[in-house]
Design an enzyme around this catalytic site. Structure first.
Site, short mmCIF file in Angstrom:
data_model
loop_
_atom_site.label_atom_id
_atom_site.label_comp_id
_atom_site.label_asym_id
_atom_site.label_seq_id
_atom_site.Cartn_x
_atom_site.Cartn_y
_atom_site.Cartn_z
N ASP A 8 9.64 2.82 1.66
CA ASP A 8 8.44 3.61 1.98
C ASP A 8 8.23 3.52 3.48
O ASP A 8 7.66 2.57 4.00
CB ASP A 8 7.24 3.04 1.22
CG ASP A 8 5.95 3.81 1.50
OD1 ASP A 8 5.91 4.57 2.50
OD2 ASP A 8 4.98 3.64 0.75
N PHE A 58 0.86 -1.17 0.00
CA PHE A 58 0.00 0.00 0.00
C PHE A 58 0.90 1.23 0.00
O PHE A 58 1.54 1.54 1.01
CB PHE A 58 -0.94 0.06 1.20
CG PHE A 58 -1.86 1.26 1.14
CD1 PHE A 58 -3.01 1.20 0.40
CD2 PHE A 58 -1.52 2.44 1.78
CE1 PHE A 58 -3.85 2.32 0.29
CE2 PHE A 58 -2.34 3.56 1.68
CZ PHE A 58 -3.51 3.50 0.94
N LYS A 62 3.10 11.44 6.77
CA LYS A 62 2.26 11.25 7.93
C LYS A 62 2.80 11.95 9.17
O LYS A 62 2.54 13.12 9.38
CB LYS A 62 2.00 9.75 8.16
CG LYS A 62 1.19 9.13 7.02
CD LYS A 62 0.57 7.83 7.40
CE LYS A 62 -0.15 7.19 6.22
NZ LYS A 62 -1.32 7.94 5.76
#
Length: 400
Positions: A226, A141, A255
């Site tokens: 990531d 994801f 984030k």
């Protein structure tokens, strides 16, 4: 009269249904706690998918945002502002890299990484024009842009959004032999999550990440990590890669970098990689804006103390012990790294969604994923007592 039912109805009426949120309407928050429009308090065990690693309204971050709001909020990258260099320098130093390229969202960071890797492949490695490929893992994801969903194996994320972007080879996550076999002369990068969050906090086998690092070095391929969810203290280290002493060629961050206040993402790499970009070839109106940099530099300074990494590691062991005590008592398996846990509930008992709804009734907010799995990712400011509260509520849900 309760305000929540009406607020939920209004949200459903006026919003595209691209999310299926729990029926709770938050109006304020502080630390690890949320309060809804009816005054009920909830322990936040999602932390905005790790965007709230430092809790809600961390005083140091709020102060930085307030101070910057009174001075300057946006210039675009057409000019340099006085917060920019400090943020880029301090983040580069935290990452051990030469350069930083600021963006806004995690998906933008991933897209940036893809573009940089391809350009590096053509200009530095010598891959023929238009032939660059990137190896990715199933269960990944990385975001929801059209290019990113092109190499998703989640049909909910991918179906009906074609035609899809070519140039990606998908291999099983954690299978070093398959990854190695997929690399050829046109491969420019391997793009992986060191821990797959959306898949249910899936930790790869020990030795996998060092193996990926080694094969990328040997085959002249960039290793792109990531760390948008897994990085910045979530797993008990600054980066999830740190657990095995692995240093990727490129970090993708987001984030938590925005401190739960503004969207901030970044790519960090050395000059021989990020240096392939020239003016006009990539950019963002809001990327690296003054408000974002003012908040994000304080995030980097919080991380530089090591306090939050230590808290995550120590409290994560308490979370692990509590959850492992429920295996065989309604839980099938748990996976924990720092303050990040994937919890597999016996599907004969309930779905993950049902578990989250029952936890909500008991004042705990969490998020399900993939059937009977839920994720727990509380803010790193959570206390031992609050962890025990969350575990006790889960135990109650499993036995009710």
């Amino acid at each position: 009269m309760l305000r929540t039912p009406g607020a939920v109805r209004d949200a459903e009426r006026w919003t595209a249904h691209n999310y299926h949120p729990l029926p709770v309407v938050i109006s304020s928050a502080e630390g690890a706690w949320l309060t809804d429009v009816d005054g009920k308090r909830y322990l936040d065990c999602l932390a905005g998918y790790s965007a709230l690693n430092f809790g809600h309204r961390h005083p140091q971050l709020i102060a930085a945002a307030h101070a910057q709001l009174d001075r300057l909020t946006l210039t675009s990258r057409a000019f340099i502002h006085d917060q920019f260099a400090d943020f880029c320098r301090e983040l580069a130093e935290l990452c051990g890299k030469d350069l930083v390229l600021p963006m806004n969202t995690g998906a933008e960071a991933v897209e940036t990484g893809i573009k940089v890797a391809r350009k590096w492949g053509y200009q530095v490695k010598g891959v023929p024009a238009g032939q660059a490929t990137i190896v990715v893992a199933d269960g990944n994801f990385h975001g929801r842009t059209t290019t990113i969903v092109s190499f998703s194996t989640d049909e909910d994320a991918r179906a009906d959004f074609g035609p899809y972007t070519p140039g990606f080879t998908i291999v099983p996550y954690g299978d070093l032999d398959a990854l190695t076999a997929a690399i050829d002369e046109n491969t420019v990068a391997v793009l992986l999550e060191p821990i797959q969050g959306e898949q249910g906090v899936v930790v790869p086998p020990e030795g996998y990440l060092p193996g990926v690092r080694q094969v990328c070095t040997e085959r002249d391929v960039l290793f792109i990590a990531d760390e948008i969810q897994s990085g910045l203290g979530r797993t008990g280290k600054t980066f999830a890669c740190d657990h095995e002493g692995v240093v990727p060629d490129m970090y993708l961050l987001g984030k938590a970098l925005g401190g739960g206040i503004v969207p901030v993402s970044a790519v960090a790499a050395n000059a021989d990689v990020l240096g392939v970009l020239k003016p006009g070839q990539h950019g963002s109106t809001f990327g690296g804006n003054p408000l974002a940099c003012a908040v994000a530099v304080e995030v980097v300074r919080l991380l530089a103390t090591g306090e939050f990494q230590r808290r995550s590691a120590e409290l994560g062991e308490r979370l692990r012990a509590g959850l492992e005590g429920l295996v065989g008592k309604g839980l099938v398996e748990v996976r924990v790294r720092g303050l990040w846990a994937g919890v597999d509930i016996d599907p004969a008992l309930m779905s993950g969604r049902e578990a989250c709804e029952r936890l909500m009734e008991r004042g705990i907010l969490a998020k399900d994923t993939h059937g009977s799995t839920i994720r727990l990712a509380p803010p790193l400011v959570i206390t031992e007592e609050e962890i025990d509260l969350a575990v006790a509520a889960l135990a109650e849900v499993l036995t009710a």
